[in-house]
Each structure stands twice: as structure tokens, then as C-alpha cells.
Design a protein around this motif. Structure first.
Motif, PDB file in Angstrom:
ATOM      1  N   GLY A 255      43.541  28.431  43.909  1.00 49.32           N
ATOM      2  CA  GLY A 255      42.708  28.809  45.048  1.00 49.32           C
ATOM      3  C   GLY A 255      41.322  29.240  44.627  1.00 49.32           C
ATOM      4  O   GLY A 255      40.950  30.402  44.819  1.00 49.32           O
ATOM      5  N   ASP A 258      39.206  30.654  47.486  1.00 49.02           N
ATOM      6  CA  ASP A 258      39.651  31.844  48.212  1.00 49.02           C
ATOM      7  C   ASP A 258      38.834  33.067  47.789  1.00 49.02           C
ATOM      8  O   ASP A 258      38.225  33.088  46.717  1.00 49.02           O
ATOM      9  CB  ASP A 258      41.136  32.095  47.951  1.00 49.02           C
ATOM     10  CG  ASP A 258      41.995  30.908  48.383  1.00 49.02           C
ATOM     11  OD1 ASP A 258      41.510  30.119  49.219  1.00 49.02           O
ATOM     12  OD2 ASP A 258      43.125  30.768  47.871  1.00 49.02           O
ATOM     13  N   ALA A 259      38.876  34.080  48.629  1.00 50.14           N
ATOM     14  CA  ALA A 259      38.199  35.340  48.301  1.00 50.14           C
ATOM     15  C   ALA A 259      39.022  36.086  47.263  1.00 50.14           C
ATOM     16  O   ALA A 259      40.222  36.296  47.442  1.00 50.14           O
ATOM     17  CB  ALA A 259      38.017  36.186  49.563  1.00 50.14           C
ATOM     18  N   HIS A 260      38.378  36.474  46.137  1.00 52.99           N
ATOM     19  CA  HIS A 260      39.092  37.113  45.039  1.00 52.99           C
ATOM     20  C   HIS A 260      38.259  38.244  44.481  1.00 52.99           C
ATOM     21  O   HIS A 260      37.022  38.245  44.561  1.00 52.99           O
ATOM     22  CB  HIS A 260      39.361  36.110  43.905  1.00 52.99           C
ATOM     23  CG  HIS A 260      40.409  35.083  44.225  1.00 52.99           C
ATOM     24  ND1 HIS A 260      41.718  35.390  44.425  1.00 52.99           N
ATOM     25  CD2 HIS A 260      40.313  33.730  44.365  1.00 52.99           C
ATOM     26  CE1 HIS A 260      42.409  34.293  44.683  1.00 52.99           C
ATOM     27  NE2 HIS A 260      41.564  33.260  44.647  1.00 52.99           N
ATOM     28  N   SER A 264      42.750  39.610  41.142  1.00 53.00           N
ATOM     29  CA  SER A 264      43.435  38.553  41.883  1.00 53.00           C
ATOM     30  C   SER A 264      43.126  37.177  41.293  1.00 53.00           C
ATOM     31  O   SER A 264      43.957  36.271  41.327  1.00 53.00           O
ATOM     32  CB  SER A 264      43.052  38.601  43.358  1.00 53.00           C
ATOM     33  OG  SER A 264      41.653  38.390  43.530  1.00 53.00           O
ATOM     34  N   ALA A 268      45.960  34.656  40.112  1.00 54.36           N
ATOM     35  CA  ALA A 268      45.998  33.280  40.599  1.00 54.36           C
ATOM     36  C   ALA A 268      45.949  32.283  39.447  1.00 54.36           C
ATOM     37  O   ALA A 268      46.624  31.242  39.472  1.00 54.36           O
ATOM     38  CB  ALA A 268      44.833  33.038  41.565  1.00 54.36           C
TER      39      ALA A 268
END
Length: 617
Positions: A255, A258-260, A264, A268
Motif C-alpha cells: 500500500g 496509503d496514508a502511513h 506503519s 506494511a
């Protein structure tokens, strides 16, 4: 490649030379002597790393004289000097042929190095099986010559190196199933094929299935591998990002959009590498299914404990699953892994030093088997008188009869079937001497390199640059290869004659354009040097096809035959443009004299008559 001394060492120690250690040491010393000698002649080099230095490849071109001795007593034996001289001549000959196309150069290399005879002399192989891999290499060279932008020899060698490094070599010479041979191939190459018996060796972890956890270690009291990880497309530029692939729905996803936060992202990333490794093992399982289902009756699955590694190899999960399955098996000998409490397990293959005699002498027996019958034939011929120069012996009458038959037979009886396509130069040769052309088709012989052909090629390239419309052509199809020798005209004189002609200030419609037209079922092919547009007397558009010649204008029958080249160009261009032939004119520009010749061009009927002269009657 003059920088690859390692490749030369393969030739020096291979069947063509079989040099021993002492001769190799002496040749290396001779190379160093030449290097020191060149250093003294040129003086001190301010940038020694960038200076050219003599190598063992160059030492092959300049061998030491007989009786030469190095500083430490090194000397090249007389037998080695003879073999090195033969190899030097072979390499020199191949260097002189680098202007050929790659397929032709590969064929010449086979002949010069004796590979064609070497493979055909192998016992137990049919000619087709013996030549399979050489033919496959010729096909690869032909494919590279067609597909590469610049099919040079250096580029081909670099491409082969990349194939070895990145793709573990090229495909084998054949992939069809053969009942009379044991075939070794990859699982990918075996797809769609079937055999009675299939063996799948090397079923160990990190090999089959292949994954990143290559080092075995002790886990929970047993040898095992760690969890594999696969970074997939996140590393390097060789893999397309999964999100851009058509099969992305079946691939693990990272991802990246995605916002991380940092934690995170790391989580991921860990999940993605684990999922990518699992996906890779699943793909390997599909390959294992392909390998096991290639057999009609029996499958042999094997694993090894050590191989060449310093740690034991853990048995593949695929083989362990087969052993644990309820399917009835015929188990063979099974070796257990070494004890896990051994602090330094030792590979039995490396536990003891092994000495090997080199160079090997395994070829001596085979050489005697090959030379024995040859000596017997030579001795029998000498005893029978057939080896003499007087033509005597029991074959004399047979030879005399064959010679009389050839002398009495009219040359017009020499008939061949024309190939499905002819070049325009072949059409001219056919018109000039049909019997000689038919004879060359029946028994083709290589032509010696001609200085006129090189001059013609160079002039055509210069004209292309003049028009700034250079075309990329194959070496074998270079224009000007059929030009006659110019009478003492050098390159600058040819260029000056062109600049003074009407063609230098005109703008061509096409330059070096390939054309092909079918006449009486024969495809006549050629490459028009230049096409110019013009307006006819009636105001209708027309064209002029021009062929550059570096020689003087021919006369008589030769000039009539040469006009067929322009005639073929005119027919092909008229058909290509869909216009009558009288809308297309043809001219020869002879740079040696600066003349433009406008011959009377024959029509299709005359070209058909010329083609009929070589057809079987």
C-alpha cells in the motif's frame, strides 16, 4: 575481444592447443617481456592506469622466437609454438572477417576452430544431434542480427554475457521430446512435453522451491531455513510494479499510496515481503506440478545433503510432502542430515584435498581411434598407387572416364532450379553468363573480398550522409558491393565527381529503399540507391531511379546486362506506385568519370527471358 585473456585461456587449454602449465607460464612471461619493452620504447607514462598494456592476447600475435628463454628459465616448447602459431592464424583470420554478418561469422568460427568436425566426430551421436547446439547458436546469432539496432560482434558478445549472467544461459538446441535421448532441460522448457520417465533432482530448500533464505540453521532442534522474504518490485528496475500488471488481483499488494507513518510503513513492508515470498513459493509449487506431470509412468525425485555448500541442504518441502503422502512410493536410499549438535559440520566432498592431473590426457585414446583408420587408408592408397601425382592406380580408369564425360557434355546441360528469390545483382550475373550462374547455384563457392566492393560501400555511405537520410542496412546488403573497380580513382575524387553532378543539388524522394517484385514466380529483390521525382513532358508526375557506380561505364554485352538492374528497379517502383512503367526512368551515375548514363531499359518480357535461361528444360 582483445581484452578477454580469460577467453583466450580456454582456447589455449582446450582441444585446439592443450598447452601445459610450463608453456602457459612461458607465454605469460613473454607477454610481460613485451610489456616492459614497450614501456622503455615509449618512455614513462604519466597515467599508467589509462595506458595501453600488452596482454596475453597480443602476445599470441607476436610469439617468441624459437629458443627464447625467460628470466627464470621459462621457454615455450617447439610443439607449443606450432600450436600457438596455428591458433594465431585462426584468430587473425576471424578478425579479418568481422565485416561479415553474425550468422556467417559464427559459421566461419565453427570451421576455423574445428568445432564442426569436433562435434560430428563424437561417437554415439547422429549428425543432427551432434550439431544441435551449434545450430541453435547460429539461430540465436541470426535473430540478434535481425532484431538488434546495431548487430556488431562486440554487442553480440556482450549480449551473450548478459544472457549467462541474468538468464543463466540460452535455451538448449532442441526442446522436442526424443525417445532415443536423455534430455536435460528446465521445467519451463519442458512445458507441454511428455516422457516415459522424468527425473527431478535438486529438491532442496532455496533451490526448488527457490527463495531468499539460503542458509540452513538449527531451529527447534532440527536443521531448517528461516522464513523467506521477497522484496519483489521494490528493489531494482527489472520488475514492473505489481499495481501496473494485468494480473495484479492475484499478487500481493504494497500500500504505497496509503496514508502511513514510519511504523506503519515498516509493518506494511514486512507484510508485503512475507506475502511476496509466499506467492513465490506458490509459483514454485506450480512448477513442481509441471515437472511431476511430464512423466507417463515413473517420476524420480531426489535431494542432496551437501552438494558444494558448507552447511547441509534442507530437503525441499515438496519432497517431504510426497514422502508423507499416502501415494505408494518406491523409496531409494535416504541419507539423514548431520547431527544438529555438531558445532562445525564438515562437507565430506571438501574434507579431503583432491588432486587432479592437468592437462588431461583423456583425448589420447580417442585420437588414436580416429587417426588409426586414417593412417590405414593413407597407407593403402600409397601401396595402391592412388596417392601418386601421375594419376595411376586402380582408380585411374574411373577418373579418366569421368573427366571425358564432363568434357563431352555440353555446358548447356548444367541446369538448376532457381531459388524463389533473386537479388538484382544475381539477375545481372544470370544475364551475363547463364551457365556460370547455374554452376554457382549448383556448387556455390565463397568469393574473395574485393577492394572495389569496399570502396563502393564507402561511397554509398558518404552519399547517404550527403543527403542526410542515412538508412540502417544489414552488412550483407550494403550497397556498392557489386561495383567494379575504379581506375585509380581515390575516395576524394569520387566525392568531387558527385558534387559536380546534377544529383548533388537535387532532393531525393527515397534513399536506399528496398523493393521487391515478382516476375514469372521469382521474387526479384534489390535496394534502390536513390529515387528522384520529376515532371514528364505531358505535365504528369514521374520518377527517376538512380544507381551509384564507382567504376567506369561498361560497354557492349556487359552494359546490356547491367541495364537489367535498373529495369528491375523500374518495374518494382512502377508497381509500388501503381503507375505505368514509362513514368519511371533509370540512370547510372559513374563517379569514376562523372558521367550519367541513361540506358535503354528492357521490359518485363526481357527479364522473363533472362530468368528462363536458367530454368530446367
Amino acid at each position: 575481444d582483445p581484452t578477454r585473456g580469460d577467453r583466450l585461456m580456454r582456447l589455449l587449454t582446450g582441444p585446439s592447443c592443450r598447452l601445459g602449465v610450463a608453456d602457459l607460464d612461458a607465454l605469460g612471461e613473454w607477454s610481460r617481456v613485451r610489456q616492459r619493452g614497450e614501456g622503455r620504447a615509449c618512455g614513462a607514462d604519466l597515467a599508467p592506469d589509462a595506458s595501453e598494456r600488452a596482454s596475453i592476447v597480443e602476445a599470441l600475435d607476436d610469439l617468441p622466437p624459437a629458443g627464447w628463454t625467460g628470466e627464470e628459465g621459462q621457454r615455450v616448447s617447439a610443439a607449443a609454438l606450432e600450436r600457438l602459431g596455428g591458433l594465431a592464424r585462426a584468430v587473425r583470420r576471424l578478425r579479418g572477417l568481422t565485416g561479415l554478418g553474425l550468422p556467417d561469422l559464427v559459421a566461419e568460427a565453427e570451421s576455423v576452430l574445428g568445432l564442426d568436425i569436433e562435434v560430428l566426430a563424437r561417437p554415439g551421436y547422429t549428425p543432427g544431434a551432434a550439431r544441435a547446439h551449434l545450430d541453435a547458436l547460429a539461430d540465436v546469432a541470426a535473430g540478434f542480427a535481425v532484431s538488434a539496432d546495431r548487430p556488431t560482434l562486440g554487442g553480440f558478445l556482450a549480449w551473450l554475457e548478459a544472457a549467462v549472467d541474468e538468464e543463466r544461459g540460452l535455451d538448449l538446441g532442441w526442446v522436442e521430446a526424443r525417445p532415443d535421448a536423455v534430455q536435460v532441460m528446465t521445467v519451463h522448457a519442458a512445458k507441454g512435453l511428455e516422457w516415459d520417465v522424468v527425473a527431478v533432482p535438486g529438491l532442496v530448500e532455496a533451490s526448488f522451491p527457490a527463495h531468499s533464505a539460503t542458509q540452513a540453521r538449527v531451529v527447534d532442534g532440527a536443521w531448517a531455513h528461516g522464513e523467506p522474504r521477497d522484496k519483489a518490485w521494490l528493489v531494482g528496475l527489472a520488475t514492473l510494479p505489481y499495481d501496473l500488471r494485468g494480473d495484479r488481483d492475484g499478487l500481493p499488494r504494497f500500500g504505497w499510496g496509503d496514508a502511513h507513518d514510519w511504523d506503519s510503513v515498516q509493518a506494511a513492508f514486512d507484510r508485503f515481503t512475507e506475502a511476496a515470498a509466499e506467492h513465490g513459493v506458490a509459483e514454485e509449487r506450480r512448477l513442481a506440478y509441471v515437472a511431476a506431470t511430464r512423466a507417463r509412468h515413473d517420476v524420480l525425485l531426489t535431494a542432496h545433503v551437501w552438494g558444494t555448500a558448507t552447511t547441509p541442504r534442507v530437503t525441499s518441502r515438496f519432497l517431504e510432502e510426497v514422502r508423507a503422502s499416502p501415494v505408494p512410493l518406491a523409496p531409494g536410499p535416504w541419507a539423514d542430515l548431520p547431527p544438529v549438535d555438531d558445532p562445525k559440520p564438515q562437507n565430506p566432498r571438501t574434507a579431503e584435498a583432491v588432486s587432479i592431473a592437468w592437462p588431461t590426457v583423456d583425448h589420447l585414446e580417442r585420437r588414436d581411434r580416429l587417426l588409426g583408420p586414417a593412417r590405414e587408408v593413407a597407407d593403402a592408397a600409397a601401396a595402391d598407387g592412388t596417392a601418386g601425382t601421375d594419376g595411376g592406380g586402380r582408380w585411374a580408369d574411373e577418373v579418366a572416364l569421368l573427366l571425358r564425360e564432363r568434357a563431352d557434355r555440353p555446358r548447356s546441360e548444367l541446369e538448376v532450379s532457381l531459388p524463389p528469390h533473386l537479388s538484382t545483382s544475381s539477375l545481372v550475373a544470370l544475364a551475363e553468363d547463364p551457365e556460370a550462374f547455374a554452376s554457382s547455384l549448383r556448387r556455390p563457392m565463397p568469393a574473395a573480398p574485393a577492394l572495389a566492393a569496399r570502396r563502393g560501400t564507402a561511397f554509398h555511405v558518404w552519399v547517404e550522409e550527403h543527403y542526410a537520410r542515412a538508412a540502417i542496412v544489414d552488412v550483407d546488403e550494403l550497397p556498392g558491393s557489386a561495383d567494379d573497380a575504379s581506375a585509380g580513382a581515390d575516395d576524394e575524387a569520387l566525392r568531387a565527381a558527385f558534387r559536380a553532378s546534377e544529383w548533388a543539388v537535387r532532393t531525393p524522394v527515397e534513399v536506399e529503399t528496398s523493393v521487391e517484385t515478382v516476375i514469372d514466380g521469382i521474387a526479384v529483390r534489390g535496394r534502390i540507391d536513390a529515387v528522384f521525382a520529376e515532371t514528364g513532358p505531358d505535365g504528369e508526375p514521374g520518377w527517376v531511379v538512380v544507381d551509384w557506380k564507382t567504376g567506369a561505364p561498361p560497354t557492349g554485352a556487359r552494359a546490356t546486362a547491367r541495364a537489367l538492374q535498373l529495369a528491375a528497379y523500374r518495374i518494382a517502383w512502377a508497381r509500388l506506385r501503381g503507375v505505368p512503367e514509362d513514368r519511371v526512368r533509370g540512370a547510372f551515375f559513374h563517379a569514376a568519370t562523372g558521367e550519367t548514363v541513361w540506358p535503354d531499359l528492357p521490359g518485363v518480357d526481357e527479364v522473363s527471358r533472362v530468368l528462363a535461361a536458367a530454368r530446367p528444360r
